[in-house]
Design a protein around this motif. Structure first.
Motif, PDB file in Angstrom:
ATOM      1  N   ASP A 177      64.701  20.894  13.902  1.00  0.00           N
ATOM      2  CA  ASP A 177      66.133  20.803  14.179  1.00  0.00           C
ATOM      3  C   ASP A 177      66.741  22.188  13.970  1.00  0.00           C
ATOM      4  O   ASP A 177      66.568  22.792  12.903  1.00  0.00           O
ATOM      5  CB  ASP A 177      66.769  19.776  13.248  1.00  0.00           C
ATOM      6  CG  ASP A 177      68.245  19.575  13.521  1.00  0.00           C
ATOM      7  OD1 ASP A 177      69.020  20.532  13.324  1.00  0.00           O
ATOM      8  OD2 ASP A 177      68.622  18.463  13.912  1.00  0.00           O
ATOM      9  N   SER A 178      67.436  22.698  14.982  1.00  0.00           N
ATOM     10  CA  SER A 178      67.953  24.062  14.917  1.00  0.00           C
ATOM     11  C   SER A 178      69.047  24.254  13.873  1.00  0.00           C
ATOM     12  O   SER A 178      69.270  25.362  13.405  1.00  0.00           O
ATOM     13  CB  SER A 178      68.471  24.500  16.285  1.00  0.00           C
ATOM     14  OG  SER A 178      69.539  23.667  16.687  1.00  0.00           O
ATOM     15  N   GLU A 179      69.722  23.179  13.503  1.00  0.00           N
ATOM     16  CA  GLU A 179      70.799  23.294  12.506  1.00  0.00           C
ATOM     17  C   GLU A 179      70.290  23.083  11.084  1.00  0.00           C
ATOM     18  O   GLU A 179      70.608  23.852  10.184  1.00  0.00           O
ATOM     19  CB  GLU A 179      71.894  22.253  12.806  1.00  0.00           C
ATOM     20  CG  GLU A 179      72.622  22.481  14.113  1.00  0.00           C
ATOM     21  CD  GLU A 179      73.422  23.771  14.125  1.00  0.00           C
ATOM     22  OE1 GLU A 179      74.055  24.092  13.099  1.00  0.00           O
ATOM     23  OE2 GLU A 179      73.412  24.447  15.168  1.00  0.00           O
ATOM     24  N   THR A 180      69.502  22.023  10.881  1.00  0.00           N
ATOM     25  CA  THR A 180      69.091  21.651   9.524  1.00  0.00           C
ATOM     26  C   THR A 180      67.704  22.157   9.144  1.00  0.00           C
ATOM     27  O   THR A 180      67.335  22.104   7.980  1.00  0.00           O
ATOM     28  CB  THR A 180      69.092  20.118   9.369  1.00  0.00           C
ATOM     29  OG1 THR A 180      68.060  19.579  10.217  1.00  0.00           O
ATOM     30  CG2 THR A 180      70.439  19.530   9.717  1.00  0.00           C
TER      31      THR A 180
ATOM     32  N   ALA B 244      62.575  10.334  18.997  1.00  0.00           N
ATOM     33  CA  ALA B 244      62.469  11.369  17.970  1.00  0.00           C
ATOM     34  C   ALA B 244      62.842  10.732  16.638  1.00  0.00           C
ATOM     35  O   ALA B 244      63.751   9.908  16.570  1.00  0.00           O
ATOM     36  CB  ALA B 244      63.400  12.528  18.279  1.00  0.00           C
ATOM     37  N   ARG B 245      62.107  11.093  15.621  1.00  0.00           N
ATOM     38  CA  ARG B 245      62.340  10.539  14.279  1.00  0.00           C
ATOM     39  C   ARG B 245      61.984  11.623  13.283  1.00  0.00           C
ATOM     40  O   ARG B 245      61.073  12.414  13.514  1.00  0.00           O
ATOM     41  CB  ARG B 245      61.433   9.324  14.083  1.00  0.00           C
ATOM     42  CG  ARG B 245      61.593   8.605  12.767  1.00  0.00           C
ATOM     43  CD  ARG B 245      60.592   7.478  12.626  1.00  0.00           C
ATOM     44  NE  ARG B 245      60.806   6.398  13.558  1.00  0.00           N
ATOM     45  CZ  ARG B 245      61.507   5.301  13.300  1.00  0.00           C
ATOM     46  NH1 ARG B 245      62.075   5.142  12.130  1.00  0.00           N
ATOM     47  NH2 ARG B 245      61.626   4.357  14.199  1.00  0.00           N
ATOM     48  N   SER B 246      62.685  11.649  12.175  1.00  0.00           N
ATOM     49  CA  SER B 246      62.363  12.656  11.165  1.00  0.00           C
ATOM     50  C   SER B 246      60.912  12.484  10.713  1.00  0.00           C
ATOM     51  O   SER B 246      60.390  11.363  10.655  1.00  0.00           O
ATOM     52  CB  SER B 246      63.302  12.540   9.962  1.00  0.00           C
ATOM     53  OG  SER B 246      62.995  11.389   9.209  1.00  0.00           O
ATOM     54  N   LEU B 247      60.269  13.609  10.426  1.00  0.00           N
ATOM     55  CA  LEU B 247      58.884  13.570   9.965  1.00  0.00           C
ATOM     56  C   LEU B 247      58.774  12.719   8.705  1.00  0.00           C
ATOM     57  O   LEU B 247      57.853  11.923   8.556  1.00  0.00           O
ATOM     58  CB  LEU B 247      58.381  14.989   9.708  1.00  0.00           C
ATOM     59  CG  LEU B 247      56.963  15.109   9.182  1.00  0.00           C
ATOM     60  CD1 LEU B 247      55.954  14.604  10.193  1.00  0.00           C
ATOM     61  CD2 LEU B 247      56.661  16.556   8.806  1.00  0.00           C
TER      62      LEU B 247
END
Length: 78
Positions: A27-30, A48-51
């Motif tokens: 994620d380019s922001e976080t 898409a889902r967080s790792l």
């Protein structure tokens, strides 16, 4: 977390369906790592889902855990 994702491989969700992991994104922001994956069944949608969530442990006694997996997604070796 000591599990690692193998990209370009199929994974089984604890509800039984198969998904293909395309890549790990940032994620380019976080700067959070995100898993990009696709259904291996119609309509072949992309997700898409967080790792962290992709690798999380789930309750093996959940009623909807038809595979009795320990993790939300596990590498499919079938």
């Amino acid at each position: 977390m000591n599990r690692e994702i193998e990209i370009k491989r199929p994974y089984r969700h604890f509800k039984g369906k198969l998904y293909y992991v395309h890549d790990i994104l940032i994620d380019s922001e976080t700067r959070e790592k995100i898993v990009s994956y696709q259904c291996l069944y119609e309509p072949y949608g992309m997700f898409a889902r967080s790792l962290e969530m992709f690798l999380e442990e789930i309750d093996p006694n959940r009623e909807d855990n038809i595979t009795k997996q320990k993790y939300r997604f596990e590498l499919y070796k079938g």
